[in-house]
Design an enzyme around this catalytic site. Sequence first.
Site, PDB file in Angstrom:
ATOM      1  N   SER A 155       0.850  -1.195   0.000  1.00 32.36           N
ATOM      2  CA  SER A 155       0.000   0.000   0.000  1.00 32.36           C
ATOM      3  C   SER A 155       0.878   1.234   0.000  1.00 32.36           C
ATOM      4  O   SER A 155       1.977   1.236   0.563  1.00 32.36           O
ATOM      5  CB  SER A 155      -0.906   0.031   1.232  1.00 32.36           C
ATOM      6  OG  SER A 155      -1.615   1.253   1.302  1.00 32.36           O
ATOM      7  N   TYR A 168      -1.487  -0.035  10.451  1.00 32.04           N
ATOM      8  CA  TYR A 168      -1.628  -0.295   9.019  1.00 32.04           C
ATOM      9  C   TYR A 168      -0.411   0.219   8.249  1.00 32.04           C
ATOM     10  O   TYR A 168       0.152  -0.508   7.410  1.00 32.04           O
ATOM     11  CB  TYR A 168      -2.900   0.359   8.494  1.00 32.04           C
ATOM     12  CG  TYR A 168      -3.201  -0.004   7.053  1.00 32.04           C
ATOM     13  CD1 TYR A 168      -3.594  -1.292   6.717  1.00 32.04           C
ATOM     14  CD2 TYR A 168      -3.072   0.936   6.028  1.00 32.04           C
ATOM     15  CE1 TYR A 168      -3.857  -1.647   5.401  1.00 32.04           C
ATOM     16  CE2 TYR A 168      -3.330   0.594   4.713  1.00 32.04           C
ATOM     17  CZ  TYR A 168      -3.727  -0.696   4.405  1.00 32.04           C
ATOM     18  OH  TYR A 168      -3.976  -1.036   3.101  1.00 32.04           O
TER      19      TYR A 168
END
Length: 275
Positions: A155, A168
């Site tokens: 990501s 995250y």
Amino acid sequence: MTRSSKTAFLEPDAASCSLPGRRVFITGASSGIGAALARRYAARGCELGLVGRRLDALQGLCRSLPGQGHRIYALDVRDRVALHVAARDFLDSGPVDLVIASAGISAGTLTDAPEDHTVFQAIFDTNVLSMVTTFEPFVAPMRARGRGTLVGIGSVAGVRGLPGAGAYSASKAAVRAYCESLRVELHGSGVRVVTVAPGFIATPMTARNPYRMPFLMPVDRFAEQAVRAIDAGVSYRVIPWPMAWVARLLRLVPDALYDAVAARRKRKPRMGEHP
């Protein structure tokens, strides 16, 4: 049919795919990016092994796919035994050419909230350690054949830390470093390692984000571009391409400036919070 782990479910069809030898194993296939990649590879005539937590979603996806020979495995990727049982079952049906570790979860986290420790652990276990678990059974067979591709879904959030997203962001930074290490380890073996880093993709994961998401991309368009990157064997690719430039710029921004700007950004909601 249930195997040795009570969480693994398999649904094989009678015939193989229309392109013999092109077999793809995908985690996180219940929805989002994993499901979109499954649709793309099934349309190419590949035989798929699909892993996800929700049996009903996997069954619905499998019924919608063209081709035959697809298998589904309903399990939690944090269960190493169950995931290895699924991988071995798919390998027993023939060589596997492509493995995509797409399973991932996201939630806002705060270090000073003791109850978020279990969320940190779940995110790291799912986003990082399950990727290792996914690849483990396939490395030796791919080495022996002298070909194969392992794909980790990272990501752009792993480029720099985001407020309220410590778990995250850190997990996705770890994905990039892990895949890079694995790529170096497998250099010269014929086994390729590809890292695909999505920007903002329209999936259930991003639907709860309370902030603006520049260059938001439909998931099927992302899958199309991701498949091209995988075909090309690139080492690292950010999709969509405008986010690649944003990622490069973010790495160059001095910490003091980045901190001042990022601190004003809305944070991702924590578990149970409303956007």
